[in-house]
Design a protein around this motif. Structure first.
Motif, PDB file in Angstrom:
ATOM      1  N   SER A  41     -52.552  41.777  -1.041  1.00 21.74           N
ATOM      2  CA  SER A  41     -53.382  42.291  -2.137  1.00 21.74           C
ATOM      3  C   SER A  41     -54.292  41.181  -2.701  1.00 21.74           C
ATOM      4  O   SER A  41     -55.226  41.455  -3.428  1.00 21.74           O
ATOM      5  CB  SER A  41     -52.506  42.895  -3.233  1.00 21.74           C
ATOM      6  N   PHE A  42     -53.960  39.943  -2.362  1.00 22.28           N
ATOM      7  CA  PHE A  42     -54.823  38.829  -2.786  1.00 22.28           C
ATOM      8  C   PHE A  42     -55.693  38.326  -1.636  1.00 22.28           C
ATOM      9  O   PHE A  42     -56.199  37.205  -1.679  1.00 22.28           O
ATOM     10  CB  PHE A  42     -53.967  37.665  -3.302  1.00 22.28           C
ATOM     11  N   GLN A  43     -55.861  39.199  -0.633  1.00 20.87           N
ATOM     12  CA  GLN A  43     -56.544  38.787   0.591  1.00 20.87           C
ATOM     13  C   GLN A  43     -57.921  38.175   0.332  1.00 20.87           C
ATOM     14  O   GLN A  43     -58.290  37.160   0.907  1.00 20.87           O
ATOM     15  CB  GLN A  43     -56.681  40.016   1.483  1.00 20.87           C
ATOM     16  N   GLU A  44     -58.629  38.798  -0.582  1.00 21.70           N
ATOM     17  CA  GLU A  44     -59.979  38.330  -0.861  1.00 21.70           C
ATOM     18  C   GLU A  44     -59.983  36.907  -1.424  1.00 21.70           C
ATOM     19  O   GLU A  44     -60.722  36.040  -0.950  1.00 21.70           O
ATOM     20  CB  GLU A  44     -60.628  39.256  -1.883  1.00 21.70           C
ATOM     21  N   SER A  45     -59.127  36.684  -2.436  1.00 22.97           N
ATOM     22  CA  SER A  45     -59.023  35.343  -3.008  1.00 22.97           C
ATOM     23  C   SER A  45     -58.615  34.347  -1.935  1.00 22.97           C
ATOM     24  O   SER A  45     -59.120  33.220  -1.882  1.00 22.97           O
ATOM     25  CB  SER A  45     -57.970  35.321  -4.121  1.00 22.97           C
ATOM     26  N   LEU A  46     -57.685  34.780  -1.077  1.00 27.82           N
ATOM     27  CA  LEU A  46     -57.185  33.893  -0.022  1.00 27.82           C
ATOM     28  C   LEU A  46     -58.295  33.452   0.928  1.00 27.82           C
ATOM     29  O   LEU A  46     -58.347  32.294   1.328  1.00 27.82           O
ATOM     30  CB  LEU A  46     -56.113  34.615   0.792  1.00 27.82           C
ATOM     31  N   SER A  47     -59.192  34.395   1.304  1.00 24.60           N
ATOM     32  CA  SER A  47     -60.232  34.001   2.257  1.00 24.60           C
ATOM     33  C   SER A  47     -61.238  33.061   1.600  1.00 24.60           C
ATOM     34  O   SER A  47     -61.881  32.264   2.270  1.00 24.60           O
ATOM     35  CB  SER A  47     -60.921  35.231   2.857  1.00 24.60           C
ATOM     36  N   LYS A  48     -61.325  33.118   0.255  1.00 22.89           N
ATOM     37  CA  LYS A  48     -62.194  32.162  -0.439  1.00 22.89           C
ATOM     38  C   LYS A  48     -61.523  30.794  -0.532  1.00 22.89           C
ATOM     39  O   LYS A  48     -62.126  29.762  -0.250  1.00 22.89           O
ATOM     40  CB  LYS A  48     -62.533  32.675  -1.856  1.00 22.89           C
ATOM     41  N   VAL A  49     -60.271  30.765  -0.980  1.00 24.39           N
ATOM     42  CA  VAL A  49     -59.558  29.491  -1.174  1.00 24.39           C
ATOM     43  C   VAL A  49     -58.289  29.512  -0.322  1.00 24.39           C
ATOM     44  O   VAL A  49     -57.172  29.700  -0.826  1.00 24.39           O
ATOM     45  CB  VAL A  49     -59.186  29.285  -2.662  1.00 24.39           C
ATOM     46  N   ALA A  50     -58.446  29.312   0.987  1.00 21.48           N
ATOM     47  CA  ALA A  50     -57.334  29.498   1.930  1.00 21.48           C
ATOM     48  C   ALA A  50     -56.141  28.607   1.622  1.00 21.48           C
ATOM     49  O   ALA A  50     -55.001  28.986   1.852  1.00 21.48           O
ATOM     50  CB  ALA A  50     -57.817  29.261   3.351  1.00 21.48           C
ATOM     51  N   TYR A  51     -56.438  27.399   1.054  1.00 23.76           N
ATOM     52  CA  TYR A  51     -55.321  26.460   0.907  1.00 23.76           C
ATOM     53  C   TYR A  51     -54.281  26.876  -0.127  1.00 23.76           C
ATOM     54  O   TYR A  51     -53.252  26.233  -0.218  1.00 23.76           O
ATOM     55  CB  TYR A  51     -55.830  25.034   0.651  1.00 23.76           C
ATOM     56  N   LEU A  86     -57.154  30.141   8.626  1.00 28.37           N
ATOM     57  CA  LEU A  86     -56.728  30.948   7.491  1.00 28.37           C
ATOM     58  C   LEU A  86     -57.917  31.577   6.761  1.00 28.37           C
ATOM     59  O   LEU A  86     -57.861  32.746   6.376  1.00 28.37           O
ATOM     60  CB  LEU A  86     -55.952  30.081   6.497  1.00 28.37           C
ATOM     61  N   SER A  87     -58.997  30.796   6.582  1.00 36.46           N
ATOM     62  CA  SER A  87     -60.111  31.373   5.837  1.00 36.46           C
ATOM     63  C   SER A  87     -60.807  32.456   6.661  1.00 36.46           C
ATOM     64  O   SER A  87     -61.435  33.348   6.106  1.00 36.46           O
ATOM     65  CB  SER A  87     -61.097  30.281   5.389  1.00 36.46           C
ATOM     66  N   LYS A  88     -60.653  32.389   8.013  1.00 41.54           N
ATOM     67  CA  LYS A  88     -61.202  33.470   8.838  1.00 41.54           C
ATOM     68  C   LYS A  88     -60.313  34.707   8.780  1.00 41.54           C
ATOM     69  O   LYS A  88     -60.773  35.818   8.606  1.00 41.54           O
ATOM     70  CB  LYS A  88     -61.348  32.988  10.299  1.00 41.54           C
TER      71      LYS A  88
END
Lengths: 450, 450
Positions: A305-315, B310-312
């Protein structure tokens, strides 16, 4: 060392069985203690178990071996045996051991066995089978020495010489009134030190421990262990003496209960590694992992559900393991302290809030120490204060909550008269996993503004 | 129930202490069993501990209470006490209990106490202090009944009446030769059933269990428990009888060892919840969490090395918790089975490979079941076969490896004569966390081609 000795014995008996060295085997088998022979027996194939049994010289020795067997080994083995052969051996065993063993057999089998046993013995066994396995009634021995209070020390010694040769561990003599009600106890030691014409009532102790037939075996064990006694008398509702629980059985109970607690906490049900096949082990362990699996899947939904945030700040994903691991470990620490404290009687369920608050305080302070440390690592690696702050806050919150739930859950279970050990292990850790992932992502998203 | 009774006792004594109800207190305190009084004592403030001690009528009762105290409570309490007062109480205690208690005091304090004690008693205590705490010598009682083999049953009974009134649990009489070497044993029971002029050598058992002073207490406990005996004689290098270990001490050892194993597996050192302050608890638990923290940080480095992938494909992060959780739990199952199996003697370190292979097989098959299940969930959620396949493969590999390392590590520790329980808990789970994250990301990156 004990293990090594057993292993050597097992190996040499197996070798001799392969070589069919009968005369050699007879010698070894008949001079080995039944407790050791039982260890050997457990590790043999069915065919070799039969061979071993046939090597024993008489029914007494076979009975001694059977008395030492665990229920699983016995019921596996006895399936292939003639009922008459079983009955002959059981006739020579103490009735409490017989009840333990045949209590596990299918009802028709145990009924057939009881029918063919001599009346006196089978009645005693049937009496014992009426009690729950894990109560004082289920573990007691119905053989004890009971005398009336006007009997003298000399009478008591005579009755020891004549009648009671088959009583296990006769170090206490019980004194009963005309209705069989327990009124006192004297030790074998007192018996030999008083003048022989002293009546028992003059030196018996009337202030003694006794337990009811329905008392849980763990409670019985606690009493015996707490007061350092060798046997505790078991009485029925009318205080009639019906049996005794001896210290050797108490030792077995304490070990069993500790093992059960450990296995439940680790989520392995009640498995014992050496008696079960791979398939049986899988069947036992599979369901315990289900809680963890469901928890993990819930955590995966939370993260996606946080996928979007994750792709922005993967770390931010990098700190999932350390946050889950730290809170999981603190939770296990707290719940283990509580479960073991309750089991050993050093913790009381009435102290629920003081225990839980203490654990919460510990979890909070450990959270601050490790939260700062992990935040420092995060800062050095990514040089982003908002990330470091999120990590620190998530560690503090999830470790505090983990200590709270890790101590609260077993306490609540115990209050509801459920086994606190079950509440630990998989369930606590799974709950903690979900909560810590949830907290971390929410905190990170807020602080990082993503 | 036992717990409830103790709680009620603690509460009412505390209430009476607050009200300074001396006469009432004297009555209660003096009729309470020392074992129960010790439970109360442990939960009182120092000031109230002093009051309670003063209420006891004589040195014998004070000594009985001291005998039941654990070492921590004793050494905390005794700090504020006059040496002479301590000595007077210790003089009335069995020397093994004295040795246990003062063994924990600072050396100068224990030396002062020993100097002021009567010579006979202090020599016995000093003898006992020479042995390691957790060996047969450290737990034995130096008081026992030993007679020569030409003594008769009547002689033995006379000596029971006269000399040995202070021997704990005299159910066995030991028979020694002119050099004090143990040659046989007879039970109190045999003594009263044979004609009184029978010499001991005619009915003593010569094939008995005995242990050396340096045997580990766990081994001693295993022997007593395995053979259902009430006491085991302890001999020195020359087979001279120097003491006995009684079954009540064995019960304490079994409970302690189980508790220690449980706490170590959970990574809580040797903490007991009720005697330690929050700060002490933190000091004990903090270092155990360090392994987990370092492991988590290593996992975070592994994940951040996949930052680009991960960001991909951000959603691969979603399955970190379930993969870590499942492999962690399987690892704990395996290591618990092994640690407990070794502790109870049902598993033997010589069977290392058969045990490890069995656990590997179990882990592999559980991995297939749950791997497929979790992959199905992944497929339903993301409809991407490569992801589902990666997840399945990662679950199978990491669960197999977890079962392998979970069983192998404690087995290896035990082989190296190190405590297998320490190898479990934090260390196994941390290693598994790192490996499963590493495997998962490598598999995912390969299969998803990112």
């Amino acid at each position: 060392m004990q293990n090594d000795r057993n292993k050597i014995l097992v190996d040499s008996i197996k070798r001799l069985l392969r070589r069919d060295a009968a005369s050699h085997l007879v010698k070894i088998v008949n001079k080995t203690h039944a407790a050791d022979l039982a260890v050997v027996f457990r590790s043999l194939s069915h065919a070799n178990q039969h061979k071993l049994l046939d090597l024993l010289e008489n029914a007494e020795q076979k009975a001694a071996l059977f008395s030492e067997l665990d229920e699983d080994t016995f019921s596996d083995f006895v399936e292939g045996l003639e009922v008459d052969e079983v009955v002959e051996i059981l006739e020579h065993m103490p009735s409490d051991d017989v009840a333990d063993l045949i209590g596990r057999l299918p009802e028709e089998k145990s009924d057939t066995i009881l029918e063919r046993m001599k009346k006196e013995g089978s009645e005693e066994v049937e009496d014992l089978l009426r009690y729950d396995d894990d109560t004082a009634g289920g573990i007691m021995v119905p053989d004890f020495i009971a005398l009336r209070e006007d009997a003298t020390a000399a009478d008591a010694i005579r009755s020891l010489q004549k009648e009671h040769m088959d009583v296990e561990m006769p170090f206490y003599l019980y004194v009963v009134d005309e209705y069989g009600k327990l009124v006192g106890v004297c030790s074998l030691r007192q018996l030999v030190v008083v003048p022989s014409d002293t009546p028992l009532k003059d030196f018996m102790t009337t202030d003694m421990f006794m337990v009811k037939t329905d008392m849980d075996q763990e409670e019985v064990a606690k009493i015996v262990a707490h007061y350092d006694i060798l046997a505790v008398p078991v009485v029925d509702e009318a205080n009639k003496l019906v049996g005794i629980v001896t210290v050797d059985d108490v030792i077995d109970i304490i070990r069993e209960e500790a093992t059960e607690d450990i296995l439940k906490m680790a989520g392995v049900g009640e498995e014992f590694v050496e008696t079960k096949s791979v398939l049986k082990s899988i069947r036992i362990r599979l369901p315990w992992l289900f809680a963890c699996c469901v928890g993990g899947i819930i955590a995966s939904f939370i993260i996606s559900s946080f996928q979007e945030s994750l792709s922005k700040v993967a770390y931010i994903a990098a700190f999932i393991p350390v946050i889950m691991g730290m809170s999981g470990n603190v939770g296990i620490q707290s719940s283990t302290i509580v479960v073991r404290g309750l089991a050993t009687g050093r913790l009381n369920i009435r102290d629920l809030w003081s225990v839980v608050f203490k654990e919460l305080a510990i979890g909070f302070m450990l959270g601050i120490v490790y939260g700062l440390f992990i935040a420092l690592v995060a800062q050095l690696q990514y040089s982003r204060e908002a990330l470091a702050l999120s990590v620190a806050l998530a560690v503090v919150c999830s470790m505090s909550l983990a200590a709270l739930s890790g101590s609260l859950m077993p306490m609540l279970f115990a209050r509801l008269n459920m086994d606190p050990a079950v509440a630990t292990g998989p369930f606590v850790t799974t709950a903690i996993d979900i909560v810590s992932v949830f907290l971390y992502f929410n905190i990170a998203v807020t602080f990082l503004g993503i």
